[in-house]
Design an enzyme around this catalytic site. Structure first.
Site, short mmCIF file in Angstrom:
data_model
loop_
_atom_site.label_atom_id
_atom_site.label_comp_id
_atom_site.label_asym_id
_atom_site.label_seq_id
_atom_site.Cartn_x
_atom_site.Cartn_y
_atom_site.Cartn_z
N GLU A 144 55.66 -21.19 -13.81
CA GLU A 144 56.64 -21.19 -12.71
C GLU A 144 57.25 -22.58 -12.76
O GLU A 144 56.83 -23.49 -12.06
CB GLU A 144 55.93 -20.90 -11.39
CG GLU A 144 56.84 -20.37 -10.32
CD GLU A 144 57.57 -21.44 -9.54
OE1 GLU A 144 58.30 -22.24 -10.16
OE2 GLU A 144 57.42 -21.45 -8.31
N GLU A 153 64.31 -28.02 -14.32
CA GLU A 153 63.03 -28.72 -14.37
C GLU A 153 62.43 -28.71 -15.77
O GLU A 153 61.23 -28.98 -15.94
CB GLU A 153 62.05 -28.10 -13.35
CG GLU A 153 62.30 -28.65 -11.96
CD GLU A 153 61.54 -27.94 -10.85
OE1 GLU A 153 60.56 -27.22 -11.14
OE2 GLU A 153 61.95 -28.10 -9.70
N1 SAH Z 1 52.15 -22.78 -10.68
C1 SAH Z 1 52.15 -23.28 -9.31
C2 SAH Z 1 52.95 -24.54 -9.16
C3 SAH Z 1 54.37 -24.48 -9.65
S1 SAH Z 1 55.26 -25.98 -9.43
C4 SAH Z 1 52.61 -22.19 -8.39
O1 SAH Z 1 53.27 -21.28 -8.87
O2 SAH Z 1 52.36 -22.24 -7.19
C5 SAH Z 1 55.45 -26.55 -11.08
C6 SAH Z 1 54.38 -27.52 -11.50
O3 SAH Z 1 54.48 -27.68 -12.89
C7 SAH Z 1 54.48 -28.91 -10.92
O4 SAH Z 1 53.24 -29.24 -10.35
C8 SAH Z 1 54.80 -29.82 -12.12
O5 SAH Z 1 54.14 -31.08 -12.01
C9 SAH Z 1 54.23 -29.03 -13.26
N2 SAH Z 1 54.86 -29.15 -14.60
C10 SAH Z 1 56.18 -28.97 -14.90
N3 SAH Z 1 56.38 -29.01 -16.23
C11 SAH Z 1 55.17 -29.20 -16.80
C12 SAH Z 1 54.74 -29.30 -18.16
N4 SAH Z 1 55.59 -29.16 -19.17
N5 SAH Z 1 53.43 -29.53 -18.38
C13 SAH Z 1 52.55 -29.63 -17.35
N6 SAH Z 1 52.91 -29.52 -16.06
C14 SAH Z 1 54.19 -29.30 -15.79
#
Ligand code: SAH
Length: 687
Positions: A144, A153
């Site tokens: 996500e 993002e």
């Molecule tokens: N999966 C959770 C949070 C989603 S928010 C949910 O659905 O509730 C997205 C998260 O991904 C954030 O905490 C951000 O720090 C992390 N993130 C984004 N890109 C990333 C990457 N390439 N590797 C590791 N973490 C990542």
């Protein structure tokens, strides 16, 4: 370890770098993060869970072990869903350390430590092999990583890498696919966020028209996305010119390419008009069949289905490079160009030489050339184009200007000096105190005012008599507006600047605005309360660790702070009368002592008090005021209308009280203090 945080100082109007402890950054990040909002997004959570269950079943049906890679696990939610759905093992990747730590705790608390491994790394750093981060490649990819623009993002490069290095060929992906939709519209309101419209001024010697410079007219504007709660835009504010069209899709179960590319669709306007804006949103199909769909479509697209409120995914407004008159039924091509992180649009009329045409549509991302878009953000453009507002300034200027006025204007990128010039006699000299002048000289040139209005490039405290040709200022004006202001009272920098230029003011100087006041009202939000409200459990998983972490971060500073929100996007109902709580007298200098007030406000309507909203009003003259907050209050229901060009300050109460209408209404007591040394306002409320 120390970090340096940029912050505008409201007493100097400039950016300062403050040394903060290591924790500061991440407390800010967590306190203001969208994690709570995501966990409250029931529609999203339910559909992810359905999609994950379906993917695990498909893998199991093939007789394989279900190995999940969850990139950006946050609280660990999606991995816990997968483990509950029967996945054999989950690798939960999270780059943000405090979140990865929280995920470890949450996973343990929910009893999944044996099947979920949290890895605190960026996914591109994750290694695969015996004794590496991952034992083997995964066959289910869950993520996500989307923002309102879908790719902002970094979802595309993350997927590209994951397919190359972390997952098996033919893996299942949840979501399976994303589709971006567009609709062409004409909207004076939204167009006014990008273009400056000519300003008409009724002067004594006839009508004057202030025109934007040609550099500004032809400027493509900014590449940054304009994301808004489109559901708060009334249908009377735009006119639909095309059907909703699928612009492009990304299949996440196949190798993804992040390199820049273009997509083109053919459109036939359903109505003639001026094509100005492309509205856009996306949906995600959680499974290949498309049966589990989570959509960001605005209210007019599927009027029958219930809308899920969410703030982490909204809708996008894209500005076409030029306004294009289009005819109903005519053939048009809309092109979406994207790089790794952003999208922009172009519209062309169909031509016979289509193939050649196709080649030249991939244009560069919009970059502001006129510099006005760098100084004026989109709400500021909207504000400058607000004719009612301009009229109020014109009326007040008419009252205070005399034929021999020497006028000084202190505000960023303000049109007031030009209005003042048109409204005053010809021999009057105007000075603009301007230390962020950027595009302003272009502006003067376009309107042949270079020799009428002088730009002084000096900070107020460095103003010398020679700058003013040894004249004393008889009229000091400001909107006030400063680009560095975050909270409404930060524009009180005008007061500090006024204080700094005191020695240059004539004895009988007129200051416009003459004063300002801070207003406050207790409200119940329709939805915004969710972003600061604890979740407890989410789809049956205990996420209280996250709630506590957010609470800690909010309390990190002894006094909780108010936060800026554009309330036209976030409906609320007033529970109290609006109340003036502090006044600031611009005819005098800033006092040495703090300004503070205590009192109580009665709750007059039934509802939940989520917080207080605060805003500034500027009293231009004795009887003309402009509000940067409440514009109208309809009394029976407490429905509020907010200034659409400004952010208001919201102070969320740590506990919510539910009021009934009683003969003796409940009261909320407040204690509000304006620290003249820092220019900040601290507040405390007791329910
Ligand atoms: N999966 C959770 C949070 C989603 S928010 C949910 O659905 O509730 C997205 C998260 O991904 C954030 O905490 C951000 O720090 C992390 N993130 C984004 N890109 C990333 C990457 N390439 N590797 C590791 N973490 C990542």
């Amino acid at each position: 370890m120390k970090t340096f945080c940029g912050r505008a100082n409201p007493t100097t109007g400039s950016m300062e770098w403050l040394e903060e402890g290591e924790d500061y950054d991440y407390h800010q990040e967590i306190a203001r993060s969208r994690y709570a909002d995501m966990l409250h997004d029931k529609d999203r959570n339910v559909k992810y869970y359905q999609g994950i269950r379906a993917a695990v079943s498909r893998v199991k049906e093939r007789g394989e072990k279900a190995i999940v890679l969850d990139i950006g696990t946050g609280t660990g939610l999606l991995s816990m869903m997968a483990a509950s759905a029967g996945a054999d093992f989950c690798y939960a990747i999270e780059v943000f350390k405090p979140m990865a730590n929280a995920a470890v705790k949450i996973v343990e608390k929910n009893g999944f430590s044996d099947r979920i491994k949290v890895i605190n790394k960026h996914s591109t750093e994750v290694t695969v092999g015996p004794d590496e981060d991952m034992q083997c490649r995964a066959n289910i990819l869950v993520t996500e990583l989307f923002d309102t623009e879908l790719i902002g993002e970094g979802a595309l490069p993350t997927y590209e890498h994951a397919h190359k290095h972390l997952v098996q060929e033919g893996c299942e992906a949840v979501p399976h696919r994303a589709t971006v939709y567009v609709q062409l519209v004409e909207s004076r309101r939204m167009w006014s966020w990008k273009k400056l419209f000519p300003v008409h001024v009724e002067a004594e010697d006839g009508e004057k028209i202030l025109v934007p410079p040609s550099e500004m007219e032809n400027c493509p504007g900014l590449p940054s996305v304009c994301d808004i709660q489109l559901n708060q835009m009334p249908s009377s504010d735009f006119s639909i010119l095309s059907d909703v069209v699928k612009m492009f899709s990304v299949d996440f179960s196949k190798p993804v390419q992040s390199a820049s590319t273009c997509y083109r669709v053919q459109l036939e306007p359903v109505k003639s008009g001026k094509a100005q804006i492309v509205l856009s949103w996306w949906d995600i199909d959680m499974d290949p069949s498309g049966m589990i769909n989570c959509s960001m479509a605005p209210y007019w697209v599927k009027p029958t289905s219930a809308l899920q409120w969410r703030d982490h995914w909204m809708q996008c407004v894209y500005f076409l490079p030029r306004e294009e008159p289009v005819l109903q039924g005519e053939k048009l091509y809309l092109t979406a160009c994207r790089d790794e992180y952003s999208v922009w649009y172009n519209l062309q009329k169909a031509r016979a030489d289509e193939e050649e045409h196709k080649a030249d549509v991939c244009v560069e991302s919009p970059v502001c050339r006129c510099r006005a878009h760098l100084l004026w953000n989109r709400p500021r453009f909207g504000q400058l184009n607000d004719q009612n507002r301009t009229q109020q300034y014109i009326q007040s200027l008419r009252r205070v200007l005399k034929t021999d006025s020497v006028c000084l204007c202190i505000s960023d990128g303000s049109l007031l000096p030009v209005l003042a010039h048109y409204l005053g006699a010809k021999q009057v000299q105007y000075f603009v105190l301007f230390f962020r002048s950027l595009h302003f000289s272009l502006f003067l040139k376009a309107n042949h005012l270079e020799d009428k209005i002088k730009i002084i490039e000096a900070r107020p405290e460095l103003l010398k008599p020679s700058h003013l040709e040894d004249k004393k200022i008889s009229v000091l004006v400001g909107e006030p507006f400063f680009t560095t202001s975050l909270l409404p009272w930060h524009n009180l920098y005008f007061w500090y600047a006024r204080t700094a230029v005191s020695t240059h003011l004539a004895n009988n100087v007129t200051v416009l605005p003459q004063s300002a006041s801070l207003h406050m009202m207790i409200v119940e939000f329709q939805d915004l309360w969710r972003i600061r409200s604890p979740c407890g459990t989410c789809e049956g998983f205990d996420v209280r660790t996250m709630d506590e972490m957010i609470k800690d971060s909010l309390n990190f500073r002894e006094s909780k702070e108010a936060e800026p929100h554009p309330l036209w996007e976030y409906p609320c109902k007033s529970l109290s009368e609006p109340q003036e709580v502090l006044t600031f007298d611009f005819t005098k200098t800033v006092p040495q002592h703090c300004l503070s007030t205590e009192g109580s406000v009665k709750l007059l309507r039934k509802g939940k008090s989520h917080g207080a909203v605060l805003w500034m009003e500027y009293h231009l003259t004795a009887d003309i005021s402009v509000s940067t907050g409440l514009m109208q209050l309809s009394n029976e229901k407490g429905k509020c209308e907010w200034n659409p060009h400004c952010k208001q300050a919201v102070y969320f109460f740590s506990s919510v009280i539910e009021s009934e209408i009683l003969s003796d209404p409940t009261a909320v007591t407040y204690d509000i203090k304006f620290d003249t040394k820092t220019g900040e306002i601290a507040m405390d409320f007791k329910l």
